[in-house]
Every structure is written in C-alpha cells, then in structure tokens.
Design a protein around this motif. Structure first.
Motif, short mmCIF file in Angstrom:
data_model
loop_
_atom_site.label_atom_id
_atom_site.label_comp_id
_atom_site.label_asym_id
_atom_site.label_seq_id
_atom_site.Cartn_x
_atom_site.Cartn_y
_atom_site.Cartn_z
N GLN A 1 45.81 40.14 36.51
CA GLN A 1 47.08 39.84 37.60
C GLN A 1 46.66 40.39 39.19
N VAL A 2 47.09 39.61 40.37
CA VAL A 2 46.48 40.20 41.52
C VAL A 2 47.88 40.19 42.00
N GLN A 3 48.30 41.54 43.11
CA GLN A 3 49.34 41.25 43.84
C GLN A 3 49.18 42.10 45.21
N HIS A 25 47.20 44.89 44.65
CA HIS A 25 47.61 45.68 42.88
C HIS A 25 47.22 44.40 41.97
N GLY A 26 46.11 45.32 41.47
CA GLY A 26 44.80 44.92 40.78
C GLY A 26 43.92 45.11 40.79
N ASN A 27 42.54 44.26 40.00
CA ASN A 27 41.57 43.83 40.91
C ASN A 27 40.98 43.10 42.03
N ALA A 101 40.97 30.91 44.24
CA ALA A 101 41.59 31.48 44.02
C ALA A 101 42.27 32.22 45.27
N TYR A 103 44.90 34.39 46.85
CA TYR A 103 46.65 35.11 46.56
C TYR A 103 47.57 35.40 47.90
#
Length: 114
Positions: A1-3, A25-27, A101, A103
């Motif tokens: 999950q990316v934030q 935050h995340g990959n 995707a 974000y």
C-alpha cells in the motif's frame, strides 16, 4: 500500500516562495510523479511532472518559477515555488503513477496574497 503525505502549504505574499513536500510511504517506485493544483471553480491541472529517466515537464504558467525534484533516500517529492502570484492560489496535490495505478496525497492549500 502506498500513501502520500503532503506538507508545506500556507499563506504567502506575491513574489514570495514556498516549498511543498510529499512523503511517499510504501514502495517508492513510479512511472511518473506529478504535482497538480485545483483552484475553486476550476478543474484540476497538471503543474509539474518527473517521468522515469528524470524527464521533467512544467505547465507554461509555472515554467521558470517552479521546480519539481525527487529525493530517493527520503522518498520525498518536492515542489519549489518561487515568484508566486495570486493566480497560483489553489490546493496542491502530489500524485504517483505506478504501472497505471494512481496514488494521491490529501492536498495542501497555497494562498498567495496580492
């Protein structure tokens, strides 16, 4: 999950500067990283982009005044904004595109007074 978490907005006088930050935050892998903005009553518009390979794009309205940058160690996307104008007033959003995707950050308000 990316934030994505943004910060750095605020109130500034015309001619001033601000630096927006967007911590990922995340990959942290991407095809594009973007900054968009949306003023009241207007559509969201692309302000600046970095594409894989560090190719950059700027909207004509901000060219020469804004700079987008990525700090890979800090997994942070920056938007340095100089010579701000009242028409730059908007909510600014960072955006990450990863293999289709999308974000988005929560947005940060920038207000430039005349």
């Amino acid at each position: 999950q990316v934030q994505l978490v943004e910060s750095g907005g605020g109130l500034v006088q015309a001619g001033g500067s601000l630096r927006l930050s967007c911590v990922v935050h995340g990959n942290f892998v991407y095809n594009d990283v973007n900054w968009y903005r949306q003023a009241p009553g207007n559509q969201r518009e692309l302000v600046a982009r970095i594409r894989t390979g560090d190719r950059t794009y700027y909207a004509d309205s901000v060219k020469g005044r804004f700079t987008i940058a990525v700090d890979y160690e800090k997994t942070t996307i920056y938007l340095e904004m100089n010579s701000l104008k009242p028409e730059d007033t908007a909510v600014y959003y960072c955006n990450l595109v990863v293999f289709g995707a999308q974000y988005w950050g929560q947005g940060t308000q920038v207000t430039v007074s005349s």
